[in-house]
Design a protein around this motif. Structure first.
Motif, PDB file in Angstrom:
ATOM      1  N   GLU A  54       0.835  -1.209   0.000  1.00 13.24           N
ATOM      2  CA  GLU A  54       0.000   0.000   0.000  1.00 13.24           C
ATOM      3  C   GLU A  54       0.866   1.254   0.000  1.00 13.24           C
ATOM      4  N   ARG A  55       1.938   1.223   0.807  1.00 12.16           N
ATOM      5  CA  ARG A  55       2.832   2.382   0.901  1.00 12.16           C
ATOM      6  C   ARG A  55       3.514   2.674  -0.429  1.00 12.16           C
ATOM      7  N   ASN A  56       3.836   1.609  -1.171  1.00 11.22           N
ATOM      8  CA  ASN A  56       4.609   1.770  -2.400  1.00 11.22           C
ATOM      9  C   ASN A  56       3.773   1.655  -3.671  1.00 11.22           C
ATOM     10  N   GLY A  57       2.466   1.477  -3.525  1.00  8.57           N
ATOM     11  CA  GLY A  57       1.611   1.385  -4.698  1.00  8.57           C
ATOM     12  C   GLY A  57       1.835   0.142  -5.517  1.00  8.57           C
ATOM     13  N   VAL A  58       2.161  -0.972  -4.856  1.00 12.11           N
ATOM     14  CA  VAL A  58       2.388  -2.247  -5.543  1.00 12.11           C
ATOM     15  C   VAL A  58       1.109  -3.075  -5.489  1.00 12.11           C
ATOM     16  N   LYS A  59       0.673  -3.574  -6.637  1.00  9.66           N
ATOM     17  CA  LYS A  59      -0.534  -4.407  -6.685  1.00  9.66           C
ATOM     18  C   LYS A  59      -0.134  -5.870  -6.484  1.00  9.66           C
ATOM     19  N   LEU A  60      -0.764  -6.519  -5.500  1.00  4.99           N
ATOM     20  CA  LEU A  60      -0.468  -7.911  -5.196  1.00  4.99           C
ATOM     21  C   LEU A  60      -1.458  -8.843  -5.887  1.00  4.99           C
ATOM     22  N   ALA A  61      -1.031 -10.078  -6.081  1.00 10.82           N
ATOM     23  CA  ALA A  61      -1.899 -11.069  -6.738  1.00 10.82           C
ATOM     24  C   ALA A  61      -2.928 -11.650  -5.785  1.00 10.82           C
ATOM     25  N   TYR A  62      -2.848 -11.304  -4.494  1.00 10.53           N
ATOM     26  CA  TYR A  62      -3.752 -11.854  -3.493  1.00 10.53           C
ATOM     27  C   TYR A  62      -4.612 -10.740  -2.923  1.00 10.53           C
ATOM     28  N   PRO A  63      -5.905 -10.985  -2.702  1.00 13.96           N
ATOM     29  CA  PRO A  63      -6.804  -9.916  -2.260  1.00 13.96           C
ATOM     30  C   PRO A  63      -6.679  -9.549  -0.795  1.00 13.96           C
ATOM     31  N   SER A  64      -6.093 -10.452   0.021  1.00 14.75           N
ATOM     32  CA  SER A  64      -6.050 -10.195   1.458  1.00 14.75           C
ATOM     33  C   SER A  64      -4.888 -10.922   2.106  1.00 14.75           C
ATOM     34  N   VAL A  65      -4.589 -10.530   3.357  1.00 17.56           N
ATOM     35  CA  VAL A  65      -3.561 -11.216   4.151  1.00 17.56           C
ATOM     36  C   VAL A  65      -3.900 -12.697   4.268  1.00 17.56           C
ATOM     37  N   GLU A  66      -5.175 -12.977   4.510  1.00 15.36           N
ATOM     38  CA  GLU A  66      -5.599 -14.368   4.709  1.00 15.36           C
ATOM     39  C   GLU A  66      -5.397 -15.185   3.432  1.00 15.36           C
ATOM     40  N   ALA A  67      -5.708 -14.597   2.295  1.00 22.12           N
ATOM     41  CA  ALA A  67      -5.541 -15.307   1.024  1.00 22.12           C
ATOM     42  C   ALA A  67      -4.072 -15.591   0.738  1.00 22.12           C
ATOM     43  N   LEU A  68      -3.205 -14.634   1.065  1.00 18.26           N
ATOM     44  CA  LEU A  68      -1.769 -14.840   0.865  1.00 18.26           C
ATOM     45  C   LEU A  68      -1.261 -15.948   1.779  1.00 18.26           C
ATOM     46  N   ARG A  69      -1.649 -15.890   3.054  1.00 19.25           N
ATOM     47  CA  ARG A  69      -1.169 -16.908   3.994  1.00 19.25           C
ATOM     48  C   ARG A  69      -1.692 -18.290   3.597  1.00 19.25           C
ATOM     49  N   ALA A  70      -2.909 -18.342   3.052  1.00 18.39           N
ATOM     50  CA  ALA A  70      -3.475 -19.624   2.626  1.00 18.39           C
ATOM     51  C   ALA A  70      -2.693 -20.234   1.469  1.00 18.39           C
ATOM     52  N   ALA A  71      -1.937 -19.401   0.743  1.00 12.48           N
ATOM     53  CA  ALA A  71      -1.141 -19.897  -0.388  1.00 12.48           C
ATOM     54  C   ALA A  71       0.155 -20.567   0.062  1.00 12.48           C
ATOM     55  N   TYR A  72       0.431 -20.532   1.376  1.00  9.25           N
ATOM     56  CA  TYR A  72       1.678 -21.102   1.889  1.00  9.25           C
ATOM     57  C   TYR A  72       1.559 -22.620   2.057  1.00  9.25           C
ATOM     58  N   ALA A  73       1.170 -23.308   1.015  1.00 17.18           N
ATOM     59  CA  ALA A  73       1.103 -24.771   1.015  1.00 17.18           C
ATOM     60  C   ALA A  73       2.070 -25.258  -0.047  1.00 17.18           C
ATOM     61  N   PHE A  74       3.295 -25.540   0.372  1.00 13.59           N
ATOM     62  CA  PHE A  74       4.373 -25.805  -0.575  1.00 13.59           C
ATOM     63  C   PHE A  74       4.569 -27.303  -0.769  1.00 13.59           C
TER      64      PHE A  74
END
Length: 348
Positions: free
Chosen positions: A42-62
């Motif tokens: 948000e501070r740097n104006g970078v668009k992420l591929a995940y809509p939320s913190v929860e969605a990003l953390r849910a992607a941590y299934a390696f």
């Protein structure tokens, strides 16, 4: 002498948390928690591929190292300014202080950032500022180790080294990380020879997903002073004997090994075999934001999974971390005295 037998098992979790320890295998970009990723985006104006913190953390299934690296590099995209690198490292140091980490040697991957147009100086100055302030305000000794990305070319590594040399006073050594399979240590023989000429300390990832031969190559070609991971050494008994005889440290990362499917569970981990063989094994967190735990999480969960372990093994692992650290002998001995005091107080 510490009477380890007088330390009750029920005291062990608190002792693991309280004992002083050094962390020697921490990728600072891997400490970037989802909450901070979104804040920096948000501070740097970078668009992420995940809509939320929860969605990003849910992607941590390696499923393996590469599936982790794909998300790891995406997370690092939010790091653009010196303040971003400071904030990331400072957040790690706050957790390290809470875990009674008295010394940390931080890996950083400049190529992850310079390839995105972030200047080398921005990366190093931000991290170095955090190290300096952590020492002044928290009493944590800290230093930086510049890592080359092994999936890139040796020429790219050499160019990175030259770009970093104006900041030589801010990092103590070099390492080798990223995708291990298909990228043996000897691929980087020339750049590591140059680093040795410069007086830099030498470490390298080997024997995590790669075979024992990669560990031998790291020793014989790169002439490393520490092996990062190294758990596959047990497949080569002669190599195990050599590592023990040379007091070659292994910076082992238990939660990481389970998360990346190197071992199925912590109970299956070969750390007991490594210690029994007389190896200078240590416990570290690797990429704690992604692998579910910082230093004390790794210690407490590993010991909970290994009921045969007790206070003696805890002391040995902490002692090994100081022995393996790149600091003057006087500092190591001071930390060992602190360690002995904590254990002596528990043996009553």
């Amino acid at each position: 002498m510490i009477d380890f037998d007088r330390i009750r098992p029920d005291r062990l979790p608190a002792l693991l948390r309280a004992m002083p320890k050094a962390e020697l295998h921490i990728h600072i970009e891997g400490s970037l928690e989802p909450e901070l990723i979104f804040k920096l985006a948000e501070r740097n104006g970078v668009k992420l591929a995940y809509p939320s913190v929860e969605a990003l953390r849910a992607a941590y299934a390696f499923t393996d190292l590469q599936s982790f690296l794909d998300i790891y590099y995406a997370g690092a995209s939010v790091l653009l300014k010196e303040q971003d690198f400071f904030d990331m490292a400072w957040a790690y140091f706050e957790k390290a202080a809470a875990d009674n980490v008295v010394h940390a040697e931080l890996f950083f991957d400049p190529q992850t950032h310079t390839e995105r147009g972030v200047p080398m100086g921005t990366v190093i100055r931000g991290l170095e500022h955090a190290c300096r302030r952590a020492h002044a305000e928290m009493g944590i000794s800290a230093s930086l180790i510049l890592c080359f990305l092994r999936h890139l070319s040796e020429d790219a590594a050499m160019a990175t080294l030259e770009e970093a040399l104006p900041y030589r006073q801010h990092f103590i050594g070099v390492g080798l990380d990223s995708s291990e399979r298909g990228h043996p240590p000897e691929k980087f023989a020339r750049v590591f020879a140059r680093c040795r000429e410069l007086g830099l300390r030498i470490v390298a990832h080997a024997g995590e997903e790669g075979p024992p031969e990669y560990i031998r190559s790291a020793l014989d070609v790169l002439k490393v002073e520490r092996i990062d991971h190294g758990v596959r050494c047990v497949e080569d008994p002669a190599l195990v004997r050599r590592l023990a005889a040379e007091r070659m440290p292994l910076t082992v990362c238990p939660l990481s090994n389970v998360k990346l499917c190197v071992f199925k569970t912590l109970a299956d981990h070969n750390l007991p075999a490594l210690l029994k063989a007389g190896l200078v094994a240590t416990i570290n967190s690797d990429d704690p934001a992604y692998f579910g735990g910082y230093m004390n999480d790794n210690f407490v969960q590993t010991f909970a999974a290994l009921p045969q372990w007790g206070a003696r093994e805890a002391w040995q692992l902490a002692h090994n971390s100081f022995e393996a650290s790149f600091v003057p002998e006087a500092a190591k001995q001071a930390w060992v005295r602190q360690l002995d005091q904590v254990f002596a107080a528990a043996a009553v």
